[in-house]
Write an enzyme that holds these catalytic residues in place. Structure first.
Site, mmCIF file in Angstrom:
data_model
loop_
_atom_site.group_PDB
_atom_site.id
_atom_site.type_symbol
_atom_site.label_atom_id
_atom_site.label_comp_id
_atom_site.label_asym_id
_atom_site.label_seq_id
_atom_site.Cartn_x
_atom_site.Cartn_y
_atom_site.Cartn_z
ATOM 1 N N ASP A 25 0.828 -1.214 0.000
ATOM 2 C CA ASP A 25 0.000 0.000 0.000
ATOM 3 C C ASP A 25 0.862 1.263 0.000
ATOM 4 O OD1 ASP A 25 -2.094 -1.684 0.142
ATOM 5 O OD2 ASP A 25 -2.831 -1.053 2.098
ATOM 6 N N TYR A 26 1.904 1.246 0.827
ATOM 7 C CA TYR A 26 2.754 2.434 0.961
ATOM 8 C C TYR A 26 3.417 2.777 -0.373
ATOM 9 C CZ TYR A 26 6.548 5.487 2.470
ATOM 10 O OH TYR A 26 7.408 6.544 2.590
ATOM 11 N N GLU A 27 3.923 1.746 -1.032
ATOM 12 C CA GLU A 27 4.606 1.966 -2.320
ATOM 13 C C GLU A 27 3.622 2.512 -3.357
ATOM 14 O OE1 GLU A 27 7.427 -0.540 -5.413
ATOM 15 O OE2 GLU A 27 6.758 -1.506 -3.552
ATOM 16 N N ASP A 29 0.872 4.261 -2.731
ATOM 17 C CA ASP A 29 0.551 5.642 -2.359
ATOM 18 C C ASP A 29 1.655 6.609 -2.770
ATOM 19 O OD1 ASP A 29 -1.820 4.790 -1.296
ATOM 20 O OD2 ASP A 29 -1.096 4.722 0.770
ATOM 21 N N SER A 74 -34.952 -6.305 -23.124
ATOM 22 C CA SER A 74 -34.418 -7.543 -22.547
ATOM 23 C C SER A 74 -34.436 -8.629 -23.617
ATOM 24 C CB SER A 74 -35.253 -7.966 -21.343
ATOM 25 O OG SER A 74 -36.609 -8.089 -21.732
ATOM 26 N N LEU A 75 -33.628 -9.665 -23.406
ATOM 27 C CA LEU A 75 -33.552 -10.756 -24.371
ATOM 28 C C LEU A 75 -34.505 -11.879 -24.000
ATOM 29 C CD1 LEU A 75 -29.689 -11.145 -24.868
ATOM 30 C CD2 LEU A 75 -31.307 -10.026 -26.396
ATOM 31 N N GLU A 104 -21.566 -14.770 -26.851
ATOM 32 C CA GLU A 104 -20.935 -14.001 -25.767
ATOM 33 C C GLU A 104 -21.346 -14.585 -24.418
ATOM 34 O OE1 GLU A 104 -21.645 -9.836 -28.250
ATOM 35 O OE2 GLU A 104 -22.533 -10.096 -26.262
ATOM 36 N N LYS A 106 -22.878 -14.474 -20.818
ATOM 37 C CA LYS A 106 -23.939 -13.662 -20.216
ATOM 38 C C LYS A 106 -23.548 -13.370 -18.763
ATOM 39 C CE LYS A 106 -28.937 -13.496 -19.507
ATOM 40 N NZ LYS A 106 -28.892 -13.166 -18.083
ATOM 41 N N ASP A 108 -23.446 -12.027 -14.983
ATOM 42 C CA ASP A 108 -24.470 -11.877 -13.949
ATOM 43 C C ASP A 108 -24.181 -10.593 -13.177
ATOM 44 O OD1 ASP A 108 -26.654 -12.445 -12.438
ATOM 45 O OD2 ASP A 108 -25.659 -13.882 -11.133
ATOM 46 N N GLU A 164 -22.044 -4.457 -18.799
ATOM 47 C CA GLU A 164 -22.479 -5.037 -17.524
ATOM 48 C C GLU A 164 -21.487 -4.664 -16.425
ATOM 49 O OE1 GLU A 164 -25.641 -7.899 -16.344
ATOM 50 O OE2 GLU A 164 -25.185 -6.847 -18.200
ATOM 51 N N TYR A 216 -20.248 -4.532 -24.410
ATOM 52 C CA TYR A 216 -20.527 -5.547 -25.434
ATOM 53 C C TYR A 216 -21.484 -5.107 -26.547
ATOM 54 C CZ TYR A 216 -24.335 -6.180 -22.030
ATOM 55 O OH TYR A 216 -25.373 -5.969 -21.150
ATOM 56 N N LYS A 279 -26.209 -13.764 -30.833
ATOM 57 C CA LYS A 279 -26.703 -12.662 -31.663
ATOM 58 C C LYS A 279 -26.367 -12.925 -33.131
ATOM 59 C CE LYS A 279 -25.571 -9.282 -28.035
ATOM 60 N NZ LYS A 279 -24.647 -8.202 -27.650
ATOM 61 N N LYS A 303 -29.793 -19.817 -20.800
ATOM 62 C CA LYS A 303 -29.455 -19.704 -19.373
ATOM 63 C C LYS A 303 -29.148 -21.084 -18.796
ATOM 64 C CE LYS A 303 -31.025 -16.406 -16.829
ATOM 65 N NZ LYS A 303 -31.841 -15.537 -15.975
ATOM 66 N N CYS A 397 -25.762 -18.829 23.888
ATOM 67 C CA CYS A 397 -24.563 -18.794 23.044
ATOM 68 C C CYS A 397 -23.896 -20.173 23.061
ATOM 69 C CB CYS A 397 -23.589 -17.730 23.558
ATOM 70 S SG CYS A 397 -22.001 -17.747 22.691
ATOM 71 N N CYS A 400 -20.345 -19.667 25.079
ATOM 72 C CA CYS A 400 -20.180 -19.246 26.481
ATOM 73 C C CYS A 400 -21.458 -19.365 27.304
ATOM 74 C CB CYS A 400 -19.643 -17.807 26.533
ATOM 75 S SG CYS A 400 -20.848 -16.580 25.972
ATOM 76 N N CYS A 415 -24.630 -12.613 20.867
ATOM 77 C CA CYS A 415 -24.179 -12.904 22.223
ATOM 78 C C CYS A 415 -23.607 -11.605 22.781
ATOM 79 C CB CYS A 415 -23.108 -13.993 22.202
ATOM 80 S SG CYS A 415 -22.271 -14.156 23.791
ATOM 81 N N CYS A 421 -16.563 -14.180 25.900
ATOM 82 C CA CYS A 421 -16.923 -15.214 24.920
ATOM 83 C C CYS A 421 -15.702 -15.464 24.033
ATOM 84 C CB CYS A 421 -18.117 -14.735 24.096
ATOM 85 S SG CYS A 421 -18.726 -15.951 22.922
#
Length: 661
Positions: A25-27, A29, A74-75, A104, A106, A108, A164, A216, A279, A303, A397, A400, A415, A421
C-alpha cells in the site's frame, strides 16, 4: 507520467477488482502522490483516465431519471437445446442460410448504458424499465475499467455503448467478510453487491468498492460497421474492456458446442456468468429480423440451470463472530456440486431455519447458482424419517452459554458477552492487529489464537504486555528469537497509528473504516467520544442513529472504558493530531461553523478547508456557541430544528463566499 499511469492502473485493478495486490500500500501511495505532483506541474500531459481521478467525491441526493435514446430491451431466454434450434429455424426462414452468430458470455451483473460525446463520457444510465433509467454517471466514473475520455480519434462524435457492471468473486468474498465482522447483513451474491454499490449516494464510497465492467454493444445514429463482431473489435481499439471469451460461429451446432464448453468452464472464471448470449452478426440482417414489443428477434440467451444436488443434513452448527453475531451453518454429507465438494451450506439466520422447517437427518436440495456460498433451497419431505427432531435455533450462546439477544428490526441473534466469549475475544484481537486497523507486523490470526489458548492474552491491551513474557514466548513452537523480536517491534510501532485507526481497531459494531474516520474528525478526542450523547453523535457527518446507539452501548460498559485507559497508558493515540494550517486570511477568525447537507459545487471537505484556511473553526455539533450553520440541500430536520431553536444563522455557500470577500 504515461509509465506511472499504466503501472498504477494495473496495480489498482489487481487490488480493487481482483483483490490480489502485487505491491505494498505504501509503495502504491508514493507512486500515486508522485503522479499527482507531476500532473499539477504539467497539466498539459495529464491523462484523462489517470488513476488520480478514480476516487469519487460527489454526493448524489437522488438519481435523475433519464430516457434511453435507444430502448434497452431484454432478451428472450431459454434453458433447452430445442428452443435454440427453433430460434435458428425462425432466423433462417427470414434471412436465408448465409449468416453468422456471435456467442458471448452472459454476465451476472447490472446492465449499464454509457454515452460518449466528442470522445468524453457524459452519461451513465441504468437499464431501469427499458425506456428510461437512473443517471449514475458520478458513480460509474469511479470504475477503473470505464474510460472518462477516449484517446482514439476515429470514434463517432456521439455514441452509446452498453455493458455489464459486476464484481469478481474474490473481491465479493473479501467485502462480505468485512460486512460480517461489522455485524452487517451479508450480500447473497456479487450481483446484488454490485447493484447496491452503483446506487450508493456517496461516490467516494463507491470508489472503494471493487467493481468491474465489460462492454458488449454499440449504438450509433448511423452504421459505422457492418457487423457486431467488427464493432466489438473496434471497441477494443477505442480503449473499452471487451470480454475475450467471445466466438464467431457459422452454425447452431457450433453455438451449442460453445454453450456446452462454458457450462463447466464457467466455474474457472473469476466472475459469475449465468448463460450465453447468441446474436446474429450482420447489422443489416438484424434490421431485417426486427423486434417484438419486448425483445429483438435476432438475439436470444441460453441460461444455465442453477446446479442443484440432493444430500443429507447431518447437523446444524453455530458460529460466533467477532461482533457476537451467531450464524447457523448446515453441515452436509459431502457431495459434488459445480465442480467442488460441498460439505457446508449457509443458513443465514433463525428465520431461514424456520422457513425451511429443517429437521435433523433431512434430505435437502442444495443449490449453487448465483450464490457464491451453497445454500439449502428446500427439503425433500418424502424422505423425512419418522420422529425426526426439529432444528431449533439456540437461545444460549454455543460458546459461552450467555442468553442470546435480538434487537428490534434485525434478523441476527447476538451474544452480548463480548468480554468473556472466546471467539469474540480472539476475533476482536485479530481485527485489531489487521492491516486496515493497527497493521501490526509479525502477528497473524493463528498466532493470536495460540496466544489466547496459552493464556498469554485475553484482551487487546494484553498485546502491549507481551514484551514482559519473552521467556514464555520462546517455549512456543515455530517462534524463534527473530520472530519474537519482529513481533515486539511491530507492536511498539503500532503505538504511532492515528486515532482513527485505533478507533476502527476497537471493533465497535457498525464502526467501519469510514465511520471511524468521521468520528475521529468529529470528536477529536476519545474522552469526548466516550461521553457524547446520542444527539451529539448524530450531529456528526454521516453518523446515523443506529451507529450512535451502538457507540453509546459500547462505551456504556465499564470493562471497555477500562481497556481504553490501559491502552492510553501504553501510549496509543487517542487524539487527532491537528495539521498546521497556513492561513490565507483571518476573515473568519473567532467564527465557528457547522456544515450540513449536500452542496452542488463543493464537497464538505472543500468547504471545511475553505473555512479553516481563513481562520474559522469547525464544530462537530450545533450549540449556542455556534456562529453559522452552512446549510445545503437534504439537511437533517433535527439539525435545522435545533439551529432555529438556538437562533443560529443559516447561511448558504454564496453567503460564505460573501464573508470571504
Amino acid at each position: 507520467m504515461e509509465a506511472l499511469v499504466k503501472e498504477l492502473n494495473q496495480h489498482s485493478y489487481n487490488y480493487y477488482v481482483l483483490a490480489m495486490p502485487t505491491i505494498a500500500d505504501y509503495e502504491f501511495d508514493q507512486k500515486l502522490a508522485a503522479l499527482d505532483k507531476l500532473e499539477k506541474e504539467h497539466p498539459e500531459f495529464a491523462d484523462p483516465n489517470s488513476p488520480t481521478l478514480k476516487v469519487g467525491g460527489d454526493i448524489t441526493k437522488n438519481f435523475t431519471t433519464v430516457p434511453h435514446r435507444w430502448p434497452m430491451l431484454s432478451l428472450g431466454n431459454t434453458y433447452n437445446e430445442q428452443d435454440l434450434r427453433d430460434f435458428d429455424d425462425r432466423v433462417r426462414k427470414t434471412i436465408g442460410d448465409q449468416f453468422q452468430y456471435v456467442c458471448e458470455l452472459k454476465f451476472d451483473g447490472l446492465s449499464i448504458s454509457l454515452t460518449y460525446e466528442d470522445s468524453k463520457l457524459v452519461r451513465a444510465v441504468t437499464r431501469g424499465d427499458g425506456s428510461k433509467g437512473d443517471d449514475v454517471t458520478t458513480n460509474i466514473k469511479t470504475i477503473r475499467n470505464v474510460p472518462h475520455q477516449l484517446k482514439n480519434e476515429a470514434v463517432p462524435p456521439l455514441f452509446e455503448i452498453r455493458g455489464e457492471i459486476f464484481m469478481h468473486r474474490a473481491a465479493f468474498d473479501r467485502l462480505n467478510k468485512e460486512r460480517e465482522e461489522l455485524g452487517e447483513v451479508q450480500y447473497a451474491n456479487p450481483r446484488n453487491f454490485a447493484a447496491g454499490t452503483v446506487k450508493m449516494q456517496d461516490s467516494k464510497e463507491v470508489a472503494k468498492r471493487p467493481l468491474d465492467c465489460f462492454l458488449y454493444s454499440l449504438n450509433t445514429d448511423k452504421n459505422y460497421f457492418k457487423t457486431h463482431w467488427e464493432s466489438l473489435e473496434n471497441l477494443k481499439e477505442w480503449g473499452f474492456n471487451v470480454c475475450e471469451h467471445t466466438k464467431l460461429s457459422s452454425s447452431i451446432d457450433e453455438v451449442l458446442a460453445f454453450i456446452q464448453y462454458w457450462e463447466e468452464a464457467r466455474f474457472k472464471l473469476s466472475y459469475e456468468i449465468d448463460g450465453i448470449v447468441i446474436k446474429v452478426n450482420s447489422y443489416a440482417q438484424q434490421q431485417e429480423l426486427g423486434f417484438t414489443a419486448k425483445s429483438p428477434r435476432w438475439a436470444i440467451s441460453y441460461k444455465y440451470k442453477a446446479q442443484e444436488v440432493e444430500t443429507i443434513l447431518e447437523k446444524v452448527t453455530y458460529q460466533v463472530g467477532r461482533t457476537g453475531a451467531v450464524t447457523p451453518v448446515a453441515n452436509l454429507k459431502p457431495v459434488q456440486l459445480a465442480g467442488t465438494t460441498v460439505k457446508r451450506a449457509t443458513l443465514h439466520n433463525a428465520n431461514e431455519i424456520e422457513r425451511l422447517d429443517l429437521h435433523e437427518g433431512d434430505s435437502v436440495f442444495v443449490e449453487k447458482g448465483g450464490e457464491i456460498i451453497p445454500k439449502i433451497i428446500n427439503v425433500n419431505l418424502e424422505k423425512r424419517k419418522e420422529g425426526a427432531v426439529k432444528v431449533n435455533y439456540p437461545t444460549l450462546c454455543p460458546e459461552c452459554n450467555t442468553s442470546l439477544i435480538r434487537k428490534e428490526g434485525e434478523v441476527a441473534f447476538y451474544c452480548p458477552n463480548d468480554e468473556a466469549c472466546p471467539p469474540q475475544i480472539v476475533g476482536k484481537m485479530q481485527h485489531f492487529i489487521g492491516r486496515k486497523a493497527m497493521n501490526i507486523d509479525g502477528l497473524g490470526d493463528e498466532t493470536i489464537e495460540t496466544f489466547y489458548q496459552r493464556g498469554l492474552v485475553a484482551h487487546i491491551s494484553d498485546l502491549y504486555t507481551l514484551h514482559e513474557k519473552s521467556d514464555q514466548l520462546k517455549t512456543l513452537d515455530r517462534f524463534g528469537e527473530r520472530s519474537i523480536e519482529n513481533m515486539l517491534k511491530g507492536i511498539e510501532q503500532s503505538k504511532q497509528m492515528p486515532f482513527e485507526k485505533v478507533l476502527f481497531g476497537l471493533g465497535i459494531r457498525y464502526v467501519g473504516e469510514t465511520v471511524a474516520r468521521k468520528l475521529a474528525v468529529g470528536t477529536k478526542h476519545i474522552d469526548k467520544l466516550t461521553s457524547a450523547s446520542l444527539e451529539e453523535l448524530v450531529a456528526i457527518d454521516e453518523i446515523g442513529q443506529r451507529i450512535a446507539e451502538s457507540i453509546i452501548e459500547y462505551f456504556g460498559k465499564p470493562e471497555h472504558l477500562q481497556q481504553i485507559d490501559l491502552l492510553k497508558g501504553y501510549g496509543l493515540q487517542f487524539e487527532v493530531v491537528e495539521k498546521e494550517i497556513t492561513l490565507e486570511s483571518d476573515k473568519l477568525t473567532g467564527k465557528t461553523f457547522v456544515i450540513s447537507g449536500v452542496f452542488e459545487n463543493y464537497s464538505r471537505e472543500e468547504l471545511k478547508e475553505m473555512i479553516e484556511n481563513n481562520g474559522g473553526k469547525i464544530l462537530s455539533g450545533i450549540s449556542a456557541k455556534l456562529n453559522y450553520l452552512v446549510a445545503g440541500d437534504n439537511m437533517g430536520p433535527s439539525k435545522l430544528e435545533k439551529a432555529n431553536k438556538l437562533n443560529v444563522p443559516l447561511i448558504s455557500v454564496d453567503d460564505l463566499l460573501e464573508l470571504l470577500k
